[in-house]
Design a protein around this motif. Structure first.
Motif, PDB file in Angstrom:
ATOM      1  N   ASP A   1       2.737 -11.516  10.952  1.00  0.00           N
ATOM      2  CA  ASP A   1       2.637 -10.885   9.664  1.00  0.00           C
ATOM      3  C   ASP A   1       3.626 -11.564   8.725  1.00  0.00           C
ATOM      4  OD1 ASP A   1       1.143  -9.198  11.222  1.00  0.00           O
ATOM      5  OD2 ASP A   1       2.455  -7.488  11.023  1.00  0.00           O
ATOM      6  N   ILE A   2       3.190 -11.832   7.514  1.00  0.00           N
ATOM      7  CA  ILE A   2       4.063 -12.377   6.479  1.00  0.00           C
ATOM      8  C   ILE A   2       4.051 -11.386   5.326  1.00  0.00           C
ATOM      9  CG2 ILE A   2       4.461 -14.257   4.856  1.00  0.00           C
ATOM     10  CD1 ILE A   2       3.125 -16.118   6.864  1.00  0.00           C
ATOM     11  N   TYR A   3       5.252 -11.003   4.896  1.00  0.00           N
ATOM     12  CA  TYR A   3       5.394  -9.996   3.853  1.00  0.00           C
ATOM     13  C   TYR A   3       5.969 -10.607   2.595  1.00  0.00           C
ATOM     14  CZ  TYR A   3       5.092  -6.957   7.875  1.00  0.00           C
ATOM     15  OH  TYR A   3       4.669  -6.336   9.011  1.00  0.00           O
ATOM     16  N   ALA A   4       5.553 -10.080   1.460  1.00  0.00           N
ATOM     17  CA  ALA A   4       6.202 -10.360   0.179  1.00  0.00           C
ATOM     18  C   ALA A   4       6.760  -9.033  -0.315  1.00  0.00           C
ATOM     19  CB  ALA A   4       5.202 -10.924  -0.820  1.00  0.00           C
ATOM     20  N   ASP A   5       7.979  -9.079  -0.805  1.00  0.00           N
ATOM     21  CA  ASP A   5       8.624  -7.869  -1.303  1.00  0.00           C
ATOM     22  C   ASP A   5       8.510  -7.778  -2.820  1.00  0.00           C
ATOM     23  OD1 ASP A   5       9.409  -7.196   1.255  1.00  0.00           O
ATOM     24  OD2 ASP A   5      11.450  -7.938   1.017  1.00  0.00           O
ATOM     25  N   HIS A   6       8.657  -6.567  -3.338  1.00  0.00           N
ATOM     26  CA  HIS A   6       8.751  -6.356  -4.774  1.00  0.00           C
ATOM     27  C   HIS A   6      10.160  -6.790  -5.196  1.00  0.00           C
ATOM     28  CE1 HIS A   6       5.031  -4.137  -5.440  1.00  0.00           C
ATOM     29  NE2 HIS A   6       5.272  -3.461  -4.328  1.00  0.00           N
ATOM     30  N   PRO A   7      10.300  -7.869  -5.951  1.00  0.00           N
ATOM     31  CA  PRO A   7      11.647  -8.349  -6.298  1.00  0.00           C
ATOM     32  C   PRO A   7      12.479  -7.327  -7.075  1.00  0.00           C
ATOM     33  CG  PRO A   7       9.955  -9.610  -7.462  1.00  0.00           C
ATOM     34  CD  PRO A   7       9.252  -8.690  -6.514  1.00  0.00           C
ATOM     35  N   GLU A   8      11.847  -6.515  -7.889  1.00  0.00           N
ATOM     36  CA  GLU A   8      12.583  -5.526  -8.671  1.00  0.00           C
ATOM     37  C   GLU A   8      13.130  -4.396  -7.793  1.00  0.00           C
ATOM     38  OE1 GLU A   8       8.300  -4.159  -8.595  1.00  0.00           O
ATOM     39  OE2 GLU A   8       9.316  -6.090  -8.790  1.00  0.00           O
TER      40      GLU A   8
ATOM     41  N   PHE B   1       0.933  -0.715  12.878  1.00  0.00           N
ATOM     42  CA  PHE B   1       2.346  -0.853  13.200  1.00  0.00           C
ATOM     43  C   PHE B   1       3.176  -1.097  11.952  1.00  0.00           C
ATOM     44  CE2 PHE B   1       6.099  -3.162  14.622  1.00  0.00           C
ATOM     45  CZ  PHE B   1       6.592  -2.269  15.555  1.00  0.00           C
ATOM     46  N   TYR B   2       2.795  -2.090  11.137  1.00  0.00           N
ATOM     47  CA  TYR B   2       3.632  -2.389   9.970  1.00  0.00           C
ATOM     48  C   TYR B   2       3.625  -1.244   8.953  1.00  0.00           C
ATOM     49  CZ  TYR B   2      -0.205  -4.052   6.876  1.00  0.00           C
ATOM     50  OH  TYR B   2      -1.324  -4.156   6.094  1.00  0.00           O
TER      51      TYR B   2
ATOM     52  N   ALA C   1       8.650   3.007   2.197  1.00  0.00           N
ATOM     53  CA  ALA C   1       9.451   3.178   0.975  1.00  0.00           C
ATOM     54  C   ALA C   1       8.866   2.409  -0.206  1.00  0.00           C
ATOM     55  CB  ALA C   1      10.887   2.716   1.233  1.00  0.00           C
ATOM     56  N   GLY C   2       7.792   1.650   0.033  1.00  0.00           N
ATOM     57  CA  GLY C   2       7.158   0.903  -1.047  1.00  0.00           C
ATOM     58  C   GLY C   2       7.847  -0.402  -1.404  1.00  0.00           C
ATOM     59  N   LEU C   3       8.684  -0.927  -0.499  1.00  0.00           N
ATOM     60  CA  LEU C   3       9.390  -2.172  -0.790  1.00  0.00           C
ATOM     61  C   LEU C   3       8.505  -3.404  -0.630  1.00  0.00           C
ATOM     62  CD1 LEU C   3      12.833  -1.465   0.935  1.00  0.00           C
ATOM     63  CD2 LEU C   3      12.133  -1.021  -1.417  1.00  0.00           C
ATOM     64  N   ARG C   4       7.470  -3.298   0.177  1.00  0.00           N
ATOM     65  CA  ARG C   4       6.587  -4.441   0.419  1.00  0.00           C
ATOM     66  C   ARG C   4       5.529  -4.528  -0.681  1.00  0.00           C
ATOM     67  NH1 ARG C   4       9.752  -7.058   3.971  1.00  0.00           N
ATOM     68  NH2 ARG C   4       9.741  -6.155   6.051  1.00  0.00           N
ATOM     69  N   LYS C   5       5.387  -5.725  -1.223  1.00  0.00           N
ATOM     70  CA  LYS C   5       4.389  -5.993  -2.264  1.00  0.00           C
ATOM     71  C   LYS C   5       3.039  -6.314  -1.633  1.00  0.00           C
ATOM     72  CE  LYS C   5       3.820  -9.214  -6.123  1.00  0.00           C
ATOM     73  NZ  LYS C   5       4.497 -10.298  -6.844  1.00  0.00           N
TER      74      LYS C   5
END
Length: 102
Positions: free
Chosen positions: A1-8, A63-64, A72-76
């Motif tokens: 799995d590859i995740y992108a986060d919300h930078p803000e 799982f993810y 918490a909504g941190l993952r974009k």
């Protein structure tokens, strides 16, 4: 799995990090490896990479979605892919051994 986060939302990572790490540590049979992705060694996290042992894409997704960072909504975004081993370097094996010894 590859995740992108919300930078803000980067400042919120620290708040959820203990629960995130506890979640990963509680599932050693599923989480083979995990870590943050950064542009440089000392750069801010932009996302993450997980290597999971899962029977299906649906199992990996379930799982993810239980991860505190996700909840918490941190993952974009997330991209789940199947990895088919083509080559395993002896240097990689040594790298893993050195990490285990540390």
């Amino acid at each position: 799995d590859i995740y992108a986060d919300h930078p803000e939302r980067l400042p919120e990572r620290a708040q959820h990090m203990p629960a995130h790490l506890a979640f990963l540590a509680a599932h050693p049979d599923q989480v083979v490896a995990s870590g943050a992705l950064r542009d440089s060694e000392d750069g801010a996290p932009k996302g993450g990479l997980w290597v999971l042992s899962a029977a299906s894409k649906a199992e990996a997704e379930s799982f993810y979605q239980a991860d505190p960072f996700w909840q918490a909504g941190l993952r974009k975004s997330v991209r789940v892919s199947h990895w088919a081993q083509a080559f395993w370097s002896p240097a990689f094996t040594e790298c893993i051994r050195s990490l285990e010894a540390a």
